[in-house]
Structures are given as C-alpha cells and as structure tokens.
Design a protein around this motif. Structure first.
Motif, short mmCIF file in Angstrom:
data_model
loop_
_atom_site.label_atom_id
_atom_site.label_comp_id
_atom_site.label_asym_id
_atom_site.label_seq_id
_atom_site.Cartn_x
_atom_site.Cartn_y
_atom_site.Cartn_z
N LEU A 98 0.85 -1.20 0.00
CA LEU A 98 0.00 0.00 0.00
C LEU A 98 0.88 1.25 0.00
CD1 LEU A 98 -2.89 -0.93 2.46
CD2 LEU A 98 -3.05 -0.56 0.00
N GLU A 99 0.53 2.22 -0.85
CA GLU A 99 1.37 3.41 -1.03
C GLU A 99 1.55 4.18 0.28
OE1 GLU A 99 3.70 6.27 -2.35
OE2 GLU A 99 3.07 4.64 -3.67
N SER A 100 0.48 4.35 1.05
CA SER A 100 0.58 5.16 2.27
C SER A 100 1.41 4.50 3.35
CB SER A 100 -0.83 5.45 2.81
OG SER A 100 -1.46 4.26 3.21
N LEU A 101 1.68 3.19 3.23
CA LEU A 101 2.44 2.47 4.26
C LEU A 101 3.88 2.21 3.84
CD1 LEU A 101 -0.25 -0.16 5.32
CD2 LEU A 101 0.28 2.02 6.41
N SER A 102 4.28 2.66 2.65
CA SER A 102 5.61 2.30 2.16
C SER A 102 6.71 2.84 3.06
CB SER A 102 5.80 2.80 0.73
OG SER A 102 5.69 4.22 0.69
N ASP A 103 6.55 4.08 3.58
CA ASP A 103 7.60 4.61 4.45
C ASP A 103 7.60 3.93 5.81
OD1 ASP A 103 5.13 5.74 4.97
OD2 ASP A 103 5.97 7.63 5.70
N VAL A 104 6.42 3.53 6.30
CA VAL A 104 6.35 2.81 7.57
C VAL A 104 7.01 1.44 7.43
CG1 VAL A 104 4.80 1.87 9.33
CG2 VAL A 104 4.25 4.03 8.20
N VAL A 105 6.72 0.75 6.34
CA VAL A 105 7.33 -0.57 6.11
C VAL A 105 8.84 -0.43 5.98
CG1 VAL A 105 7.45 -2.50 4.48
CG2 VAL A 105 5.24 -1.48 5.06
N LEU A 106 9.31 0.66 5.37
CA LEU A 106 10.75 0.87 5.26
C LEU A 106 11.40 0.98 6.63
CD1 LEU A 106 13.32 1.56 3.65
CD2 LEU A 106 12.54 3.94 3.61
N ARG A 107 10.76 1.72 7.55
CA ARG A 107 11.34 1.86 8.89
C ARG A 107 11.29 0.54 9.68
NH1 ARG A 107 8.19 6.53 8.90
NH2 ARG A 107 6.83 5.68 10.53
N ILE A 108 10.26 -0.25 9.45
CA ILE A 108 10.12 -1.50 10.21
C ILE A 108 11.05 -2.57 9.69
CG2 ILE A 108 8.52 -3.37 10.75
CD1 ILE A 108 6.28 -1.30 10.79
N THR A 109 11.05 -2.74 8.38
CA THR A 109 11.78 -3.88 7.79
C THR A 109 13.10 -3.49 7.16
OG1 THR A 109 10.70 -3.65 5.64
CG2 THR A 109 9.55 -4.96 7.31
N GLY A 110 13.31 -2.19 6.89
CA GLY A 110 14.52 -1.77 6.19
C GLY A 110 14.48 -2.04 4.71
N VAL A 111 13.33 -2.42 4.16
CA VAL A 111 13.18 -2.73 2.74
C VAL A 111 12.18 -1.75 2.14
CG1 VAL A 111 12.49 -4.46 1.04
CG2 VAL A 111 13.68 -5.17 3.15
N ARG A 112 12.60 -1.07 1.06
CA ARG A 112 11.68 -0.16 0.36
C ARG A 112 10.92 -0.92 -0.70
NH1 ARG A 112 10.73 5.12 -0.43
NH2 ARG A 112 12.45 5.72 0.96
N GLN A 113 9.60 -0.83 -0.66
CA GLN A 113 8.75 -1.50 -1.62
C GLN A 113 8.66 -0.66 -2.89
OE1 GLN A 113 7.63 -4.54 -1.16
NE2 GLN A 113 8.48 -4.62 0.92
N ARG A 114 9.14 -1.22 -4.00
CA ARG A 114 9.11 -0.49 -5.27
C ARG A 114 7.77 -0.63 -5.97
NH1 ARG A 114 13.17 2.92 -4.53
NH2 ARG A 114 15.06 1.84 -3.82
N GLU A 144 17.52 5.91 5.33
CA GLU A 144 18.70 5.29 4.76
C GLU A 144 18.65 5.22 3.25
OE1 GLU A 144 19.21 1.54 6.51
OE2 GLU A 144 19.40 2.27 8.56
N ALA A 145 17.48 5.09 2.73
CA ALA A 145 17.36 4.91 1.28
C ALA A 145 16.43 5.97 0.71
CB ALA A 145 16.85 3.52 0.95
N ALA A 146 16.80 7.18 0.91
CA ALA A 146 15.96 8.28 0.42
C ALA A 146 15.91 8.28 -1.08
CB ALA A 146 16.52 9.62 0.92
N ALA A 147 14.73 8.59 -1.63
CA ALA A 147 14.57 8.62 -3.08
C ALA A 147 15.35 9.79 -3.66
CB ALA A 147 13.09 8.75 -3.43
N PRO A 148 15.98 9.59 -4.79
CA PRO A 148 16.76 10.68 -5.38
C PRO A 148 15.84 11.80 -5.81
CG PRO A 148 16.52 8.86 -6.93
CD PRO A 148 15.97 8.39 -5.63
#
Length: 887
Positions: A142-158, A376-380
């Motif tokens: 889900l788009e609105s949860l992508s940043d939350v998932v990044l903080r929890i798992t360390g993986v950015r969902q593309r 850690e993985a900010a979008a360019p």
C-alpha cells in the motif's frame, strides 16, 4: 449528431462496474493465492463462469494442483530488451468476458510497452467493463504504508498500490496465519527455495517484522469493514456520530519531507474513519521563485495526494498563517498536519516558525507536527531542468565591485573626506537589481572585504585598528546585505509579476484568437498554435470524426501520429483521462494527451510533445489553462455550427411548408382547368362548335404554360435553397439577353406595349446568360401580371463607370412603401392571398437569387408617376471600371 457533445455515439455505453474482492495478507507465503484458487473452484462447482487471467504459483505444488479444471488464459508476449516476457492479456480478458476473472499480484509492475504500467490499472479497466475480479495483495504494497514498512523492515517496496484503489474493493478477505507458522512454512521450503528462505528468515521475515505487518493488515481490513458499515448506515438514514466531522489539511512546502507528509495525512485519515483530507501548498507572490526541484516535489506531492484519495489545492498569500487559517475556517478543517525541519534556535526562541505561528492562531483545530528524519534509502530528487546559471550574476557583481573600487581609489586620492561606502553600496544595489538576491549578497560580502582591505587602517590588511572602524564596517556590511537583499527581492518579485502578466496576456491573446476563429477546424488550428507557443514544443488537436477521432490541427508544423500515439489519444477521448508519456496509461508514447472537457461534454483531445512541460511549472499551468479555454471554444464553435444547421433546417422546413401550401393551391387550379377542358373535348368533341373547341384548346395551352411556369419557379427556388445553383459566367452583351427575354414573354403582352431603350454601345459583362435571362423574364411576367391592359412596359439598359444597369418599368398600381423591402420575399403577393391566378409569389425572389449569385444587385422603386408604376433595377458589375471620358 455524430459530432455533438451531449450525446456522442463514439463514447462507450456505461456498464455496471464489476465487483472487486481482494485477498489481503501480511506478507508473501501466507496463502493468499492458494485461498483465492480454492474459493474459485467452489464458485466454478456452483456453475459460475470462472477464468484464470494470471496466477503466479512460484513453483508451489499445492497451488499448481488447484489450477486443474480451471480455464487459464494464455499470456501476451512482449518484447523487452531483446527478451520476450509474458504478461497478462487484458484484451483477451475483455474479449472473453467471464463472470469472474482471477488476477494475481495486484501491485505487480507491467513490462514497459504494456498498456498500463501497473496491474491494478489493468484491473480497473476490467472492472469498468463489468467483469468481477478477484486479486491478491500484501499490506506492505500500500502506497501510504511504504515509508512505515521501510522503517520497520529496512526494505523499500518499489511496487505499490494507491490506497484509493484498495478502498474501492467491495470485499476484503484477510488470509492470516501467525508469524511462527509462517516462519515454519518458510523453513520447510514452502515459500522460497532453501537458500533464499534462510536469508529471508534472517532479514524480512523476523518475528517482530511479521507481527507489525500482521497488525497493519488486520487494521486495514477492519478499516474497510468500518467504512462499509458507515456507508450502509448512511444509506438507511441511521443517525449517529459520523467521521465526516473531521477534516484534515496537510501543508507541504517542497522540502524532503513532502511525500512523507502526504502519506501521514492518508494514515491520519484512515485512523479517523476515512475523514476527508486535503493537501495544500501556499504560494507566496512576494517570495523568490521556487527552484525546479522544489516545484517538482510539490507537483509530485499533489499528484500523490490525488492517487491516495485526497484533494489537492494551491493557496496564495504572503502571510502563510493567515492563508492557511482562512482556508481552514472556510472548509471546517479540524486537523492540520505540517512538517518541522531544522529551524534555527533564534527562530524558535522568537516563535517565528510556521508551527509556532499556527499553534498561536489555531482556533478549534488540532496541529500535528511531523519532525524531520533521515532515511537510509531516500529517493533521489527529480532531475533539475536546465535553466540560466547563476555564475554570470556573480561575475557581473564582482565586476561592479571592481569598478566601485577603482572609483573609490580615484576619489580617495582626489579628496580628503569622502564617504566611499556609498560607492560600494551602489555596486551592491546594481547587482541586486540586475541579477537577484544571491549575486547581491555575494557582491555585498566582496565589497565589505575590499573596503576593509583598502580603506580602513591599517590598510592592505584585514585587521581593524580602531573600534570605531569596526562599528563602521559592521554597519556598512549590514546595510549592504539589507540593500542587496531588498533589491534582489524587488527584482525577483518584478520577474514573477512579469511572468504572471505574460501568462495573463498570453491567455487574453489566445482567448481573442479563439473567439475570432471561424468554425471548428479554424479553432482547432488556433488552439494547436497557442498551445505549442505556450509549451515551446509540438502540439496537436484531435476532433471527433464519425465513430473515431482524427488529427485536425498541429503546430508548429504538420505532424502525423503513429499507431501507439493514436491508441493513447483514443483512450483519452473514450475514458476522459490523461494518457501517454508521464501518465499511468500507455506511458511509452512520445506524446501526452489530455481530453478537452467543455461545459456540456468532451470536445476533443489535445496532445503535447513528451517532456515539454516540467511538472508544476508555470508553463504547464499556462498550457492547461489554454486547453481549458480551447475546449470551451471548440464547444462554442461546434454549437455555432449546429445552430446554423438548425436554422437552415428550420428555414428549409418553413420553405417546404409554404411550398406544399403553394403546390396544393397553385398547381391544382391549372390542372383542374386542363383536366376539365380536355375531358370536355374528348366527351363532346362532335357536338362542340369550332369556336368553343378553339377556346377550350386555348385554355389548355394557357393553363399548361402557367403550370410550366409554376414548376420552373419551384425548381429554380429549390436550386437556390439547396445551394445547387451553378453559375457559368461568360462575356455577355446585356442587350442580347434583354431581347431574348422580351421575345419569351411577347405572347403574354396582349394589349400591353413593350418599349426597348438600349444604347448603341454597351460594355460586355461577365455573367451567366441563362440565369440573367430567366431573372428578366420573371420580372417582365410580374410587370405584365400587375399592369392594366393598354399600359406600357419599358425595358431599358445603360451603364455607368462601374456597372451595367437594367431598368424594367411598368404602369401598374405600384407597391406600397412599407412593402418595398419585402417585395423580393418568397411567396409574397401584392393582392389578396386568395388570388392565385397571378402566380405563387416566387418570381421576384428567384430573380433576386439569380442576380445576387452573379454578383449583382437588385432593387425596387415605387411609385414612379402620379402614385402609380414600379421600376425594378438590376445592377451588374463590370470587370474593369470604364473611364469617365469613355462614357
């Protein structure tokens, strides 16, 4: 009405939207696809038409076994980078039209070259066609949860799905297992191959990660159930406290937090039972123009807000707090979300940060402050469009300081007491006025250092010997900075005002051009030219043509569109949504197409060359405003054409009615006379005296001639009304035409006398001899009809410098003055309407039509002598005017 706007047959007939069911899980491996296939087999056993559009088994035997007995569609091959990849065949699914279609992996990204970039967009098209769809989705997509998932798992969902797409689901079934059971399945190799499973277990599939994802999945499903309950209660009119009382406003400013703020607003809306939420950016007219990066971030944030189900607005005002609070009060905003960056300690101490100002001004609204963080993985950042570099301003500013230094040295040597600081201030002011704020500040610093080095004791050193000089130098530097700052702001504001004025002027010019355009095609051409000028790139306009759309105009030169571009344009026309480059539909084309929505319907499609407009730029806003104006102008032009056509049909109907009325009376009388006389001759020819027989034959001939004139008049008027008159011009001597016309009516003169008055020489005129002769015959017959026996009809011709004039004068009772302007109208008679013996009232109308078709003029004058008589004048233009000495 194939080109009408309100009822356009080219548009697809609306169908009932299909139902969407989503099998939602916390992560891969929970059994979403397995459960979907089990439910599909049950539906098929009940007699349902179930088809598998696409299902990814990932080599799992249990899942593959459930496909047996189900109809599986073939996939579509797509060439990509010298490889053939298999994708979901959306056209095949639309052609097959099952009752239920299974489409796995809702968040899947399609191969470039597909119709849509995302599979969820394919599903939207399938649902719009009235087909039910079942699909699967993991909550982390889900788009609105992508940043939350990044903080929890360390993986950015593309691969993400807009929350608005999930909110449209009619049913959500959560496929849930405990984290421990999922890790056990992972270890048994039921999710990934052993080596991949081991790595996943140590990273993504940690117990704490799975627990957090499970909570999010359950909360999202519960939120959807609650939304459905609220909708049901509203439909039934059950009263209660509704979430509509909460309204959320998210403020974005184009910094690195912009996208996070939008997602925060969406999550806050979910927690408040799907409260309405809006993303706003405050544009300050007096501030310097935003750079391309900030403008692109703001534009992307507004688009993201719309994708996530929110609204996007742009506010304007130098006082940001007042602009925000005014909007909040007008729209009953109860929650305000904003970001807090690294404000200076001084700003916080004096309460000058936006958050502090809003806290003081807010009345009845809660303020949510989101603090800045570093991911850690900010979008360019988006690429910056090339623009005018700043280095010329810095160089010119340095040159101004150098010139000021030279002048100051000359003054210092020539005079004992000179205020040299004013000279440097002039250089700083010039740099600010000409090149803006930053060059002015740089020039102020350079002037400060130069003034200290050359003119303050000890000279040629940056050290300061006198405390008074320290104060003088600091005051000089402060004044220089303030002067440069103010000059730069004035310059930037002037430039922004100039851009706005240029945009307004461009809109006014475009509006005037569109208003002056003649017809739909000319309007499309003007719109293409104005759009191309505003965008600085190629532009095309496509208009409806039958059941399709076709290229109507292009600028700056003629363009042709390929099959891919035409497919995107047709999609924009049929669906009313932007397509092509930079959109979610057919993005691989080299054009961006937008539907032209008028007031009453869709007027066409406009296309702009790809990458011509930066997202959120002034050029884009100007181009969109032009397209809106163009849509209304096209609609107005089409409506004008329809009005002309309607008026033509109305006149034709009126003429047809009058014609039928005339035919029913004027033709019946001579026909009755001919029929009666011929019947008498046939039945009683042996008993009739010769003089009676001759009288009957004469009556037949006269009535047949009158009938022939009626029919000829009707045919001539039909040619005029239908636009089928063919003028065959040649050099003609008008005297020959008049003599021929006089011979044709000579038998009808009876006791009347016709005189002819022609000059010995008369210039030739370029005209159609047949049409002129018929016009003169009609006028002569009209004169004969309304002239008493024994009177004179005068037929004359003469010329002046520019024309040859024909005059036909009779001694009848004349035409009343109020009737002179209407004497050439169709079906116009001077006598009583019951008097049908004098014709159908078309002769003069036909004469007028013939004369004007040849470029001439016709007029009537009455009375002529002693209150009687009528003169008809025909003026025929010469090709070359005659010199006055030759007349």
């Amino acid at each position: 009405m194939s080109e009408g706007f309100p009822t356009d047959p080219t548009r697809p007939v609306p169908r009932k939207r299909g139902r969407l069911k989503v099998f939602l899980g916390m992560s891969p491996g929970v059994g979403k696809t397995y459960e979907m296939l089990r439910a599909a087999r049950r539906r098929k056993a009940e007699g349902g038409d179930v088809v598998v559009g696409v299902v990814e088994t990932h080599g799992r035997r249990e899942t593959e076994s459930l496909l047996r007995g189900l109809e599986v569609m073939a996939r579509q091959p797509i060439d990509y980078k010298s490889r053939v990849l298999m994708e979901f065949d959306i056209d095949g699914a639309l052609a097959r039209r099952p009752d239920l279609l299974l489409v796995d992996e809702y968040a899947h990204s399609n191969v470039p070259g597909s119709r849509h970039p995302k599979r969820w967009q394919d599903v939207e098209e399938i649902l719009a066609a009235g087909i039910d769809v079942w699909t699967t989705l993991n909550v982390q997509h889900l788009e609105s949860l992508s940043d939350v998932v990044l903080r929890i798992t360390g993986v950015r969902q593309r691969e993400t799905v807009p929350d608005g797409a999930l909110s449209k689901a009619d049913d959500i079934e959560v496929v849930d297992i405990t984290p421990e059971e999922l890790r056990k399945r992972l270890a048994e190799g039921k999710v990934y191959v052993p080596e991949t499973a081991r790595l996943a277990s140590e990273n993504f599939f940690k117990v704490e990660n799975l627990t957090a994802l499970r909570e999010m999945a359950l909360r999202r499903a519960a939120q959807t159930v609650d939304d459905q309950l609220v909708a049901t209660l509203r439909e039934k009119g059950v009263s209660g406290p509704w979430a509509a009382g909460e309204r959320i406003l998210v403020l974005v400013g184009g910094d690195a937090m912009t996208a996070d703020l939008v997602r925060t607003g969406r999550r806050l809306s979910d927690m408040m039972m799907d409260a309405p939420w809006t993303v706003a950016h405050v544009d300050r007219p007096s501030a310097a123009a935003s750079d391309a990066t900030r403008a692109a971030r703001i534009a992307d944030a507004l688009k993201l807000a719309e994708q996530l189900g929110g609204r996007a607005v742009a506010l304007s005002g130098d006082d940001m707090v007042r602009a925000v609070m005014d909007y909040a009060h007008r729209n009953n905003v109860t929650q305000i979300v904003l970001g807090k960056g690294r404000d200076s300690r001084l700003s916080e101490l004096f309460g000058r940060s936006l958050a502090a100002e809003l806290l003081r001004s807010a009345r009845g609204a809660a303020i949510h402050v989101v603090t800045d963080r570093t991911t850690e993985a900010a979008a360019p950042p988006p690429p910056r469009r090339p623009g005018r570099p700043d280095w010329p301003g810095y160089a010119i500013g340095a040159a101004f300081v150098a010139v000021a230094t030279g002048l100051a040295l000359m003054l210092d040597q020539s005079f004992e007491r000179v205020d040299l600081g004013v000279v440097y201030l002039s250089a700083v002011l010039a740099a600010g006025v000409l090149y803006g704020l930053r060059p002015a500040l740089a020039a102020a610093t350079a002037a400060f250092l130069t003034y200290n080095f050359l003119f303050l004791e000890p000279r040629y050193s940056f050290s300061i010997g006198s405390p008074t000089d320290i104060l003088t130098l600091l005051v000089f530097w402060a004044v220089a900075l303030v002067t440069g700052y103010l000059a730069g702001r004035v310059r930037d504001q002037a430039r922004r005002a100039q851009r706005r004025a240029s945009a307004v002027s461009a809109l006014l010019v475009a509006s005037q051009s569109l208003t002056d355009a003649d017809g739909v095609t000319d309007t499309a051409r003007v719109l293409a030219e104005q759009t191309a000028a505003a965008a600085g790139a190629k532009a095309v306009v496509l208009l409806p043509e039958g059941e399709d759309i076709a290229l109507a105009a292009s600028a700056p030169k003629a363009e042709t569109l390929g099959s891919a571009a035409m497919a995107a344009a047709r999609w924009a026309w049929e669906r009313g949504e932007p397509t092509g480059h930079g959109t979610g539909t057919l993005p691989n084309t080299s054009w961006t197409f937008r539907p032209l929505e008028g007031v009453r319907g869709r007027a066409g499609v406009a296309g702009i060359e790809a990458d011509a407009l930066a997202s959120g730029s002034d050029e884009e806003r100007l181009a969109l405003a032009l397209l809106d104006q163009g849509a209304v102008a096209l609609e107005r032009a089409r409506l004008a054409n329809d009005a002309v056509e309607t008026e033509s049909l109305r006149r034709a109907d009126r003429f047809r009615g009058a014609l039928m009325n005339s035919v029913s009376h004027d033709l019946r009388t001579p026909l009755s006379t001919v029929l009666g006389a011929s019947t008498t001759l046939i039945d009683y020819s042996d008993t009739l005296k010769p003089e009676v027989r001759d009288d009957l034959l004469l009556s037949i001939r006269e009535e047949a001639e009158r009938l022939n004139r009626y029919v000829g008049d009707l045919l001539d008027m039909t040619r005029l009304e239908g636009g089928g008159l063919n003028v065959r011009a040649d050099w003609v001597d008008v005297r020959d035409v008049l003599n021929a016309a006089a011979e044709r009516v000579s038998r009808r003169l009876e006791t009347r006398v016709m005189t002819r008055d022609f000059p010995a020489q008369l210039s030739l005129v370029m005209l159609d001899q047949g049409l002129l002769e018929q016009a003169v015959v009609n006028i002569l017959e009209n004169a004969i009809t309304y002239s008493p026996d024994g009177s004179t009809i005068e037929l004359a011709a003469y010329e002046d410098r520019g024309s040859v004039v024909i005059s036909i004068e009779d001694e009848g009772k004349g035409i009343p003055t109020p009737e002179l302007e209407r004497v050439f109208d169709k079906f116009r008679r001077m006598d009583q309407p019951s008097d049908r013996s004098k014709g159908a009232g078309l002769g003069l109308a036909i004469a007028k039509g013939f004369v004007e078709a040849m470029g001439g003029r016709i007029a009537a004058a009455s009375p002529i002598t002693n209150g009687h008589g009528t003169r008809i004048l025909i003026s025929l233009p010469k090709a070359i005017a005659t010199h006055r000495d030759l007349l």
